[in-house]
Write a protein that holds these residues in place. Structure first.
Motif, PDB file in Angstrom:
ATOM      1  N   HIS A 154       4.360  16.289   7.154  1.00  0.00           N
ATOM      2  CA  HIS A 154       2.897  16.326   7.257  1.00  0.00           C
ATOM      3  C   HIS A 154       2.321  16.727   5.893  1.00  0.00           C
ATOM      4  CE1 HIS A 154       2.536  20.840   7.372  1.00  0.00           C
ATOM      5  NE2 HIS A 154       3.789  20.719   7.778  1.00  0.00           N
ATOM      6  N   GLU A 202       5.186   6.522   8.199  1.00  0.00           N
ATOM      7  CA  GLU A 202       6.228   5.661   7.635  1.00  0.00           C
ATOM      8  C   GLU A 202       7.307   6.486   6.933  1.00  0.00           C
ATOM      9  OE1 GLU A 202       3.596   1.624   6.840  1.00  0.00           O
ATOM     10  OE2 GLU A 202       3.456   3.307   5.432  1.00  0.00           O
ATOM     11  N   TRP A 231       0.380  12.671  -2.003  1.00  0.00           N
ATOM     12  CA  TRP A 231       0.326  11.313  -2.555  1.00  0.00           C
ATOM     13  C   TRP A 231       1.649  10.623  -2.269  1.00  0.00           C
ATOM     14  CZ3 TRP A 231       3.548   9.273  -6.378  1.00  0.00           C
ATOM     15  CH2 TRP A 231       4.364  10.188  -7.044  1.00  0.00           C
ATOM     16  N   SER A 232       1.638   9.306  -2.357  1.00  0.00           N
ATOM     17  CA  SER A 232       2.858   8.539  -2.135  1.00  0.00           C
ATOM     18  C   SER A 232       2.765   7.226  -2.890  1.00  0.00           C
ATOM     19  CB  SER A 232       3.075   8.277  -0.640  1.00  0.00           C
ATOM     20  OG  SER A 232       2.049   7.440  -0.129  1.00  0.00           O
ATOM     21  N   LEU A 239       0.583  15.070   3.489  1.00  0.00           N
ATOM     22  CA  LEU A 239       0.885  14.169   2.376  1.00  0.00           C
ATOM     23  C   LEU A 239      -0.134  14.327   1.257  1.00  0.00           C
ATOM     24  CD1 LEU A 239       2.616  11.653   1.421  1.00  0.00           C
ATOM     25  CD2 LEU A 239       0.818  10.256   2.451  1.00  0.00           C
ATOM     26  N   THR A 280       0.838  -1.191   0.000  1.00  0.00           N
ATOM     27  CA  THR A 280       0.000   0.000   0.000  1.00  0.00           C
ATOM     28  C   THR A 280       0.875   1.244   0.000  1.00  0.00           C
ATOM     29  OG1 THR A 280      -0.125  -0.039   2.418  1.00  0.00           O
ATOM     30  CG2 THR A 280      -1.884  -1.153   1.203  1.00  0.00           C
ATOM     31  N   PRO A 325       2.786   4.416   1.146  1.00  0.00           N
ATOM     32  CA  PRO A 325       3.329   4.754   2.465  1.00  0.00           C
ATOM     33  C   PRO A 325       2.556   5.894   3.124  1.00  0.00           C
ATOM     34  CG  PRO A 325       5.073   4.571   0.837  1.00  0.00           C
ATOM     35  CD  PRO A 325       3.787   4.535   0.086  1.00  0.00           C
ATOM     36  N   THR A 326       2.459   5.837   4.441  1.00  0.00           N
ATOM     37  CA  THR A 326       1.807   6.875   5.215  1.00  0.00           C
ATOM     38  C   THR A 326       2.822   7.940   5.630  1.00  0.00           C
ATOM     39  OG1 THR A 326       2.243   5.773   7.320  1.00  0.00           O
ATOM     40  CG2 THR A 326       0.221   5.137   6.134  1.00  0.00           C
ATOM     41  N   VAL A 327       2.308   9.042   6.172  1.00  0.00           N
ATOM     42  CA  VAL A 327       3.197  10.089   6.690  1.00  0.00           C
ATOM     43  C   VAL A 327       4.098   9.525   7.783  1.00  0.00           C
ATOM     44  CG1 VAL A 327       3.286  12.250   7.982  1.00  0.00           C
ATOM     45  CG2 VAL A 327       1.681  12.015   6.105  1.00  0.00           C
TER      46      VAL A 327
END
Length: 493
Positions: free
Chosen positions: A260, A244, A264-265, A262, A238, A240-242
């Motif tokens: 902070h 991560e 897109w990733s 975000l 999936t 990545p989150t902020v």
């Protein structure tokens, strides 16, 4: 299905490469249609760097200067390790008026190209998929399907395939795409970073666990690329989150910062591939449909746009009978060496930056400051990043074309003293000095092939291509050799 629609050129794919192709061809009076399977342009930033060479070429085509206020220009790239700055590449050394890298979201680049294309009377046909293609050596037949499910047969004299790394045109024609997938996992994200990161330079942080690179987009926003050393993020599949991304940042970068906002990733592996020939019959490949590589150095989108600047004038002159058909073969023979060099450079750079070998890390920490302390290395690096050193010297089109001083056929002609503003962007331009009257007399028989400018050269003459590269050069007595070269590639009216 009704009778086929006949057009000179069909462009498949409306990313930067396809848009540049349609832009250049329509500007030169070629009838063109451009289709894309996506129903809407992508809002994501994706490719970010617009290099100096691209800006030089787009400026005189109505787009380049419009880009500048919309992006953030960086003038340096700094390498860091173990809490210290190792070295800095001074991108401001680029021998161009655009002496830096413009950080501009790909969505904005596409918007500007699309708007200019519209001013030239061409609209992108979206939600249109190519479902079959056949090259019968006289034309290319393509069946396209609209979003409503309606099929249309298009018969084009040529097709420009700019439909991305998973190109349906390339696959339909059985064109190989050799290369390899690099073994490491990476993450990419656009977000805000609160901290002391400069916004006028690219910052690259090297560590034994990999690297983090941050590219300033302006107003506190950054593109962050990082190694995923454990492969954990890739394993869960999936975006990545902020949190991560923050963990990866803190592991490598010895600067306090808060990530902070975000946008897109993604997580990915790098492919390094290129077709063996950019031409397959009447289909011409460019951009990601023809070559993919590491994003190191921000070279990819620029490579595709410059593919089309090389191709456009050649295809237009072949279509209207001013050039011999084999001029089109020089598209591949000129661009492929440039592409392969970029693939080698980005692959080596990625391996060096990504290495987790402690000996390699120690070596790069020790050697980077020494190498980048040299002016020659700084100048070469700046020109390479800006794609200003790429040229076609030694290619078939340059054979027998002569030289003048240090300039050789195939070299980039610097855009100084209004040179590019004086170019005939639809033909060759002869810049002749006061002693080159006999050469000017020779080209008067080549109306529509060569335009004459009695300016810009103190002695001798320079013949410049529409894409800003030197076609031929010489002194006052070289008229016969110029005429032989013109006869080889062009058709005298």
């Amino acid at each position: 299905m009704t009778a086929p629609t006949r057009i000179p050129v069909l462009v498949v794919g409306a990313g930067p490469t396809g848009l540049a192709a349609a832009l250049e061809l329509s500007r030169l009076g070629v009838g063109v249609r451009i289709v894309d399977r996506a129903s809407h342009p992508s809002p994501e930033s994706r490719a970010l760097a617009v290099q100096a060479r691209t800006l030089e070429l787009l400026r005189v085509r109505g787009v380049g200067e419009e880009m500048l206020p919309l992006g953030n220009t960086v003038r340096a790239a700094a390498l860091h390790a173990d809490g210290h700055r190792l070295a800095r590449v001074e991108l401001s050394r680029m021998p161009s008026a655009f002496n830096g890298i413009l950080m501009l979201a790909q969505s904005e680049t596409e918007r500007l190209l699309t708007e200019q294309l519209g001013r030239q009377g061409v609209k992108v046909e979206r939600g249109v998929d190519v479902v079959s293609v056949r090259d019968d050596s006289r034309s290319v037949s393509a069946t396209v399907r609209s979003a409503a499910g309606e099929d249309e047969c298009i018969e084009a004299q040529y097709v420009v395939a700019a439909d991305g790394p998973h190109s349906s045109i390339r696959k339909a024609l059985g064109v190989p795409f050799p290369g390899r997938t690099l073994p490491h996992d990476y993450v990419l994200a656009d977000l805000h970073i609160d901290g002391s990161l400069p916004e006028d330079q690219v910052s690259i942080f090297l560590a034994r666990s990999g690297f983090v690179a941050v590219f300033p987009m302006g107003h506190g926003r950054f593109r962050m690329m990082a190694t995923d050393p454990t492969g954990v993020l890739a394993a869960h599949g999936t975006a990545p989150t902020v949190a991560e991304m923050q963990e990866l940042f803190d592991r490598t970068v010895e600067l306090p910062a808060r990530l902070h906002g975000l946008n897109w990733s993604s997580q990915f592996r790098i492919n390094s591939r290129a077709v063996p020939n950019l031409r397959s019959g009447r289909v011409l490949f460019g951009g990601d449909a023809a070559h993919v590589h590491s994003p190191a150095g921000g070279q990819g989108m620029n490579l595709g746009i410059q593919d089309m600047m090389n191709l456009g004038w050649k295809l237009a002159m072949v279509l209207d009978g001013r050039a011999r058909p084999d001029l089109l073969d020089t598209y591949s023979s000129e661009r492929l060496p440039v592409v392969r060099k970029v693939l080698r450079f980005t692959e080596i750079g990625t391996r060096v930056f990504n290495s987790t070998n402690p000996l390699v890390h120690a070596l790069r920490v020790r050697m980077a400051p020494r190498a980048l302390a040299r002016d020659a290395v700084q100048n070469a690096a700046a020109s390479m990043f800006g794609q200003l050193s790429a040229g076609y010297r030694g290619g078939e089109l340059a054979l027998g074309a002569g030289d003048l001083g240090a300039m050789r056929a195939g070299d980039r002609v610097p855009d100084t003293d209004g040179c590019y503003d004086a170019l005939d962007l639809g033909a060759l331009t002869l810049f002749a000095g006061p002693s080159a009257g006999a050469v000017v007399d020779v080209v008067r028989d080549w109306e529509g092939i060569v335009s004459v400018r009695d300016e810009g050269v103190s002695s001798g003459w320079l013949l410049v291509r529409p894409d800003g590269y030197l076609a031929a050069a010489g002194g006052p007595g070289d008229g016969a050799s110029l005429e032989r070269w013109l006869h080889r590639w062009f058709v005298r009216p």
